[in-house]
Design a protein around this motif. Structure first.
Motif, short mmCIF file in Angstrom:
data_model
loop_
_atom_site.label_atom_id
_atom_site.label_comp_id
_atom_site.label_asym_id
_atom_site.label_seq_id
_atom_site.Cartn_x
_atom_site.Cartn_y
_atom_site.Cartn_z
N GLY B 165 0.82 -1.21 0.00
CA GLY B 165 0.00 0.00 0.00
C GLY B 165 0.85 1.25 0.00
O GLY B 165 0.50 2.27 0.60
N ALA B 166 1.99 1.18 -0.67
CA ALA B 166 2.88 2.34 -0.78
C ALA B 166 2.74 2.95 -2.17
O ALA B 166 2.00 2.44 -3.02
N GLY B 167 3.46 4.03 -2.42
CA GLY B 167 3.34 4.72 -3.70
C GLY B 167 4.69 4.94 -4.36
O GLY B 167 5.74 4.88 -3.72
N VAL B 168 4.64 5.20 -5.67
CA VAL B 168 5.83 5.48 -6.46
C VAL B 168 5.56 6.72 -7.29
O VAL B 168 4.46 6.87 -7.83
N PHE B 169 6.53 7.62 -7.38
CA PHE B 169 6.44 8.73 -8.33
C PHE B 169 7.59 8.59 -9.32
O PHE B 169 8.76 8.73 -8.94
N THR B 202 -0.23 3.32 -17.74
CA THR B 202 -0.60 1.90 -17.72
C THR B 202 -0.50 1.34 -16.30
O THR B 202 -1.42 0.65 -15.83
N MET B 203 0.59 1.66 -15.62
CA MET B 203 0.78 1.15 -14.27
C MET B 203 -0.19 1.80 -13.29
O MET B 203 -0.68 1.14 -12.36
N ALA B 204 -0.46 3.07 -13.49
CA ALA B 204 -1.39 3.78 -12.60
C ALA B 204 -2.81 3.23 -12.77
O ALA B 204 -3.51 3.00 -11.78
N ALA B 205 -3.21 3.00 -14.01
CA ALA B 205 -4.58 2.53 -14.27
C ALA B 205 -4.80 1.15 -13.65
O ALA B 205 -5.83 0.89 -13.04
N ARG B 206 -3.79 0.28 -13.76
CA ARG B 206 -4.02 -1.08 -13.27
C ARG B 206 -3.91 -1.17 -11.75
O ARG B 206 -4.22 -2.22 -11.18
N THR B 207 -3.51 -0.10 -11.10
CA THR B 207 -3.45 -0.12 -9.63
C THR B 207 -4.42 0.89 -9.02
O THR B 207 -4.36 1.17 -7.83
N SER B 208 -5.34 1.42 -9.83
CA SER B 208 -6.16 2.53 -9.34
C SER B 208 -7.27 2.06 -8.40
O SER B 208 -7.77 0.94 -8.52
N GLY B 209 -7.62 2.93 -7.46
CA GLY B 209 -8.64 2.62 -6.46
C GLY B 209 -9.83 3.55 -6.60
O GLY B 209 -9.99 4.22 -7.62
N PRO B 210 -10.69 3.58 -5.58
CA PRO B 210 -11.91 4.40 -5.61
C PRO B 210 -11.67 5.87 -5.92
O PRO B 210 -12.53 6.54 -6.49
N SER B 211 -10.52 6.40 -5.55
CA SER B 211 -10.23 7.81 -5.81
C SER B 211 -10.06 8.07 -7.30
O SER B 211 -10.07 9.22 -7.75
N GLY B 212 -9.83 6.99 -8.07
CA GLY B 212 -9.55 7.15 -9.49
C GLY B 212 -8.06 7.17 -9.79
O GLY B 212 -7.66 7.21 -10.95
N TYR B 213 -7.24 7.14 -8.74
CA TYR B 213 -5.80 7.19 -8.91
C TYR B 213 -5.13 5.91 -8.43
O TYR B 213 -5.70 5.19 -7.60
N GLY B 214 -3.92 5.66 -8.95
CA GLY B 214 -3.23 4.41 -8.66
C GLY B 214 -1.98 4.58 -7.81
O GLY B 214 -1.66 5.68 -7.36
N ALA B 215 -1.27 3.46 -7.64
CA ALA B 215 -0.07 3.45 -6.79
C ALA B 215 1.11 4.11 -7.48
O ALA B 215 2.07 4.51 -6.82
N ILE B 216 1.08 4.18 -8.81
CA ILE B 216 2.21 4.72 -9.54
C ILE B 216 1.85 6.11 -10.04
O ILE B 216 0.91 6.28 -10.82
N GLY B 217 2.57 7.09 -9.58
CA GLY B 217 2.35 8.47 -10.00
C GLY B 217 3.53 8.96 -10.82
O GLY B 217 4.38 8.19 -11.26
N ALA B 218 3.58 10.29 -11.01
CA ALA B 218 4.62 10.87 -11.85
C ALA B 218 5.10 12.18 -11.27
O ALA B 218 4.32 12.95 -10.71
N PRO B 236 -4.38 10.17 -16.73
CA PRO B 236 -5.53 10.48 -15.88
C PRO B 236 -5.59 9.69 -14.58
O PRO B 236 -6.29 10.10 -13.66
N HIS B 237 -4.88 8.56 -14.49
CA HIS B 237 -4.92 7.77 -13.26
C HIS B 237 -3.71 7.99 -12.36
O HIS B 237 -3.56 7.31 -11.34
N ALA B 238 -2.83 8.90 -12.73
CA ALA B 238 -1.57 9.05 -11.97
C ALA B 238 -1.62 10.27 -11.05
O ALA B 238 -1.93 11.38 -11.50
N TRP B 239 -1.29 10.06 -9.80
CA TRP B 239 -1.02 11.19 -8.93
C TRP B 239 0.20 11.91 -9.47
O TRP B 239 1.21 11.28 -9.80
N LEU B 240 0.14 13.22 -9.54
CA LEU B 240 1.30 14.00 -9.97
C LEU B 240 1.96 14.63 -8.74
O LEU B 240 1.27 15.22 -7.90
N LEU B 241 3.26 14.50 -8.68
CA LEU B 241 4.05 15.21 -7.67
C LEU B 241 4.72 16.36 -8.42
O LEU B 241 5.52 16.13 -9.32
#
Lengths: 312, 312
Positions: B165-169, B202-218, B236-241
């Motif tokens: 349950g961790a994240g990657v940017f 691709t990685m963000a979409a396949r790990t996305s949750g109810p928020s619409g965002y996934g474990a892999i961001g950018a 659209p599924h990636a958290w941006l840092l």
């Protein structure tokens, strides 16, 4: 007596020249990669130790790396600690890294820190000071650096390296199967890795010494021999750090093109195939796990002979 | 009572959801970057300390970072320690890093470790375990990762992040002036950073949750607003840092396009402009150096307000 002013004013011997001298002295270009991995370490060293307790694992890594250095330190010019395996253990792992670096230096080995660092602006400067600067607590001789953030981000590393007589290896073409995804992209004028190589050559040329090589080198994998030959030609002033030998499948004939006529210009790394040679049938059958240091030394000697034969 | 089996089987709450919840709770997307730099730290904390002695400097960095966390930890959802500044001090710097992470977590903050790590094969796995794995000694919530080595090298990070349950940017487009050198190269189909962005999505979409965002961001710099808007649409599924705000010159209107309609999808980092706000005339005149914590808190509140106003 040499006064303090004289000492302060001394120009450090450049990395390129120290590496060339050590290769000539040891008569081979082999780098032993220090990748301690718990499950691969001889069982005698792991006996009774809790694998979930980082500080205890750090002690095992320390014993293993120091004993590997005892086994191969007299044979090769350089070693390459892989920072990831020490970082994995937390601060106690980094105490171990420092002990390993210090012991390698005491044996006269060149220490290439494989951290693949890279960042922008003041952060790049902090990494450069951390690993290459005059006050570096780590005291390595060189650092691997990632160029994705742009050429400007390499400058602090070049400046710190030149100031202290340290070295930099910029990732140009890596040895993994997926390295083509970005590195081989065909930009209008040339591929991405050629762009990076062109910049590395500029930095290498402007820092080059009597050996013909400079402070800024390049990581070029041995698993793509044609590109290795192409990049050797494209970066005539750059020391090449060549990974991929042994466990990753590259052979001596694949790396022969990385060298100049004198046998300089490249160092070839092998990690697991040497560290854990006792687990390979060809060494395990002869030495057994108990004589894992002898297996590591013999695997190193064999690699030295293979490279010499291939360079012909 | 909850049995051990139940606890072991619990799926961790994904990073994407924890970040979304914390942003909603704190009502802002600000990340305070923890970049301790000796010369910039309030002089009261440095008085009588030998700048050449790493262990003493580490204590000053610890006091400074913990007091910054006291000042801003109740305002923002996340902090981002910059590993370079701690690594510069050797193992004692990394003891300090661990104390800073633990204190930030005790305040309920999301901790994004800015290490820009990246390597191949078993080494990438070691970095992933080190910073994202269930047994990570560092206990951060997310890690910044460099994609130059290829898409295959991102997979161990994705796997470890999902497991815990961790994240990657992933670095996509960085904020420095020279970022165009590689990242903007025009490959036949699309620019290099677009290639990376496509894989991140691709990685963000396949790990996305109810928020619409996934474990892999950018990581996408705010200093190139047009590319920020383009990359928001491409992932659209990636958290941006988003770095580059404040000291690097990006304004609130530049980053407004990074957010979705709910105000989610991006976090905006500011380091020096908050940490050393007391040295900026607009805060120094009001608070003076002695009240540097108040200056940091006020600069944070102002940034929160600017972003809210720009999002409209």
């Amino acid at each position: 007596m040499v006064g303090l002013g004289t000492i302060m004013a001394q120009t450090p011997i450049p990395f390129s020249e120290r590496l060339a001298a050590r290769i000539r002295e040891r008569r081979n270009p082999v780098v032993v990669g220090l990748d301690p991995q718990w499950a691969s370490i001889p069982s005698a060293l792991r006996r009774g130790v809790d694998a979930d307790h980082g500080a205890d694992v750090a002690k095992v890594y320390r014993a293993f790396c120091l004993q590997i250095l005892d086994a191969v330190g007299g044979l090769v010019p350089a070693v390459k600690p892989q920072l990831a395996f020490f970082e994995e253990l937390g601060p106690r792992g980094l105490d171990t890294l420092l002990d390993v670096i210090d012991y390698a230096r005491s044996l006269g080995l060149i220490v290439i820190l494989d951290g693949k660092r890279g960042d922008i602006g003041s952060t790049a400067s902090a990494y450069a000071r951390a690993y290459l600067g005059a006050a570096s607590p780590w005291r390595g001789d060189a650092l691997t650096v990632n160029p994705y953030l742009g050429h400007d981000t390499l400058e602090p590393f070049e400046a710190a390296a030149v100031e202290r007589g340290a070295g930099v290896f910029v990732l140009v073409k890596t040895s993994n199967p997926g390295s083509a995804a970005l590195q081989d992209l065909a930009a209008p004028r040339e591929r991405v890795y050629r762009q990076v190589a062109r910049h590395v050559e500029t930095m290498a040329a402007r820092t080059s010494g009597p050996s013909g090589y400079g402070a800024i080198g390049a990581v070029v994998g041995a698993t793509y021999p044609e590109q290795l030959a192409e990049l050797r030609a494209a970066m005539p002033h750059a020391w090449l750090l060549v990974p991929g030998y042994g466990a990753q499948g590259a052979k001596a004939c694949d790396v022969a093109l990385a060298f100049d006529r004198e046998g300089l210009g490249a160092v070839v790394n092998s990690s697991r195939a040497i560290l854990y040679a006792f687990a390979r049938p060809e060494y395990g059958d002869r030495f057994g796990e108990a004589r894992w240091q002898d297996a590591a030394a013999e695997a190193t000697r064999d690699m030295i002979d293979e490279l010499a034969a291939a360079r012909g």
